[in-house]
Scaffold this active site. Sequence first.
Site, PDB file in Angstrom:
ATOM      1  N   HIS A  31     -12.810   2.983   6.533  1.00 32.54           N
ATOM      2  CA  HIS A  31     -11.929   1.926   6.042  1.00 32.54           C
ATOM      3  C   HIS A  31     -11.283   1.091   7.144  1.00 32.54           C
ATOM      4  O   HIS A  31     -11.025  -0.097   6.940  1.00 32.54           O
ATOM      5  CB  HIS A  31     -10.828   2.554   5.171  1.00 32.54           C
ATOM      6  CG  HIS A  31      -9.911   1.564   4.533  1.00 32.54           C
ATOM      7  ND1 HIS A  31     -10.334   0.635   3.611  1.00 32.54           N
ATOM      8  CD2 HIS A  31      -8.566   1.346   4.696  1.00 32.54           C
ATOM      9  CE1 HIS A  31      -9.312  -0.107   3.217  1.00 32.54           C
ATOM     10  NE2 HIS A  31      -8.231   0.300   3.856  1.00 32.54           N
ATOM     11  N   GLY A  34      -1.737  -2.643   3.157  1.00 35.33           N
ATOM     12  CA  GLY A  34      -0.678  -1.870   2.520  1.00 35.33           C
ATOM     13  C   GLY A  34      -0.800  -1.970   1.003  1.00 35.33           C
ATOM     14  O   GLY A  34      -1.682  -1.367   0.424  1.00 35.33           O
ATOM     15  N   ASP A  52     -16.242   4.103   3.247  1.00 39.66           N
ATOM     16  CA  ASP A  52     -14.829   3.826   2.999  1.00 39.66           C
ATOM     17  C   ASP A  52     -14.379   4.640   1.793  1.00 39.66           C
ATOM     18  O   ASP A  52     -14.852   4.428   0.673  1.00 39.66           O
ATOM     19  CB  ASP A  52     -14.651   2.325   2.747  1.00 39.66           C
ATOM     20  CG  ASP A  52     -13.202   1.884   2.701  1.00 39.66           C
ATOM     21  OD1 ASP A  52     -12.332   2.718   2.381  1.00 39.66           O
ATOM     22  OD2 ASP A  52     -12.939   0.699   2.968  1.00 39.66           O
ATOM     23  N   SER A  54      -8.318  -4.617   3.160  1.00 36.02           N
ATOM     24  CA  SER A  54      -7.661  -3.683   2.255  1.00 36.02           C
ATOM     25  C   SER A  54      -6.749  -4.475   1.309  1.00 36.02           C
ATOM     26  O   SER A  54      -7.217  -5.401   0.659  1.00 36.02           O
ATOM     27  CB  SER A  54      -6.916  -2.623   3.069  1.00 36.02           C
ATOM     28  OG  SER A  54      -6.534  -1.536   2.285  1.00 36.02           O
ATOM     29  N   TRP A  55      -5.460  -4.138   1.216  1.00 39.36           N
ATOM     30  CA  TRP A  55      -4.547  -4.968   0.421  1.00 39.36           C
ATOM     31  C   TRP A  55      -4.561  -6.412   0.921  1.00 39.36           C
ATOM     32  O   TRP A  55      -4.365  -7.345   0.145  1.00 39.36           O
ATOM     33  CB  TRP A  55      -3.136  -4.407   0.457  1.00 39.36           C
ATOM     34  CG  TRP A  55      -2.082  -5.418   0.085  1.00 39.36           C
ATOM     35  CD1 TRP A  55      -1.247  -6.079   0.927  1.00 39.36           C
ATOM     36  CD2 TRP A  55      -1.789  -5.918  -1.238  1.00 39.36           C
ATOM     37  NE1 TRP A  55      -0.439  -6.953   0.225  1.00 39.36           N
ATOM     38  CE2 TRP A  55      -0.751  -6.871  -1.109  1.00 39.36           C
ATOM     39  CE3 TRP A  55      -2.296  -5.640  -2.502  1.00 39.36           C
ATOM     40  CZ2 TRP A  55      -0.220  -7.545  -2.192  1.00 39.36           C
ATOM     41  CZ3 TRP A  55      -1.761  -6.313  -3.595  1.00 39.36           C
ATOM     42  CH2 TRP A  55      -0.733  -7.253  -3.428  1.00 39.36           C
TER      43      TRP A  55
END
Length: 320
Positions: A298, A43, A270, A114-115
């Site tokens: 991703h 996120g 990605d 990711s985050w």
Amino acid sequence: MRTLYPPVEPYATGLLDVGDGQRVYWETSGDPDGKPVVFVHGGPGGGTGPVQRRFFDPAVYRIVLFDQRGCGQSVPHIADGAALATNTTAHLIADMEALRAHLGIDRWQIFGGSWGSTLGLAYAQAHPDRVTELVLRGIFLLRRAEIDWYYNGAAGNLYPDEWEKFVAPVPESERGGDFVEAYHRLLHSPDPEVALAAAVAWSTWEGATSSLLPQPDRVAETAEPRFALAFARIENHYFRHHGFLDEGQLLRDIDRIAHLPAVIVQGRHDVVCPAMSAWDLHRAWPGSILHLVPDAGHTALEPGIVHHLVEATDRFGKQV
């Protein structure tokens, strides 16, 4: 080719009071006496789900999942009007430390994509003595160029149809500026319909561009109103403030964790978090192992990504 482990249910769950009126949802599954690992979700604002337990051998690991402030099953929820003022990277790092202490864990493996890779790196650099290894996927270093790539037009060259949907809620007079700032105003509009439309557009932009091949079910999940409101408002809040990090901080401070074993898994295609960030991280961290997956985007659930992630957790699971 490695695949996910079978589904496993938690043996304990709870809401941890971390201050500021925030209670963070957590759960543990697998072996209560196993090797501790914490899953750091993306996120920010993505929350956790049952499939995320399945990257780990439940006979080997004590698997910890938690929902970051304001999303998932943590309370209060951003979609219910929770404030963002006490939702920063420093707060999330402190929450992870509070959870580690609450669960009686001395050191744990960091697993994040990711985050989740951003927060995982930031946590490890703040508390290197509490980390055994890192398994990171879809690297996001939260540099300004990465934000501009994805939210200010460049990625739209690859997805012009989806970019048009992302741009649609923004008045034409504001389309020449920073879309992150334009969306901030929309996401906090006093008109709930305007805010929700912006949230869905923001959230589905990521949902539609995350996988190498189309995944309509994922896009539908990201359009769910409660999820979209939390996801969009939290992400936008963090990205407006550069993740509450100095520019280039995660690479600058890599020496703090250079001694720790690390596996980096990155989809070559990605679009959300382009491979250059994983490459830069690997070059700054010579002891890390980088897997560039040629046929992946991703998302964590693409077969080549799953293979290398599970392979990494299996290997580290043998190192108690």
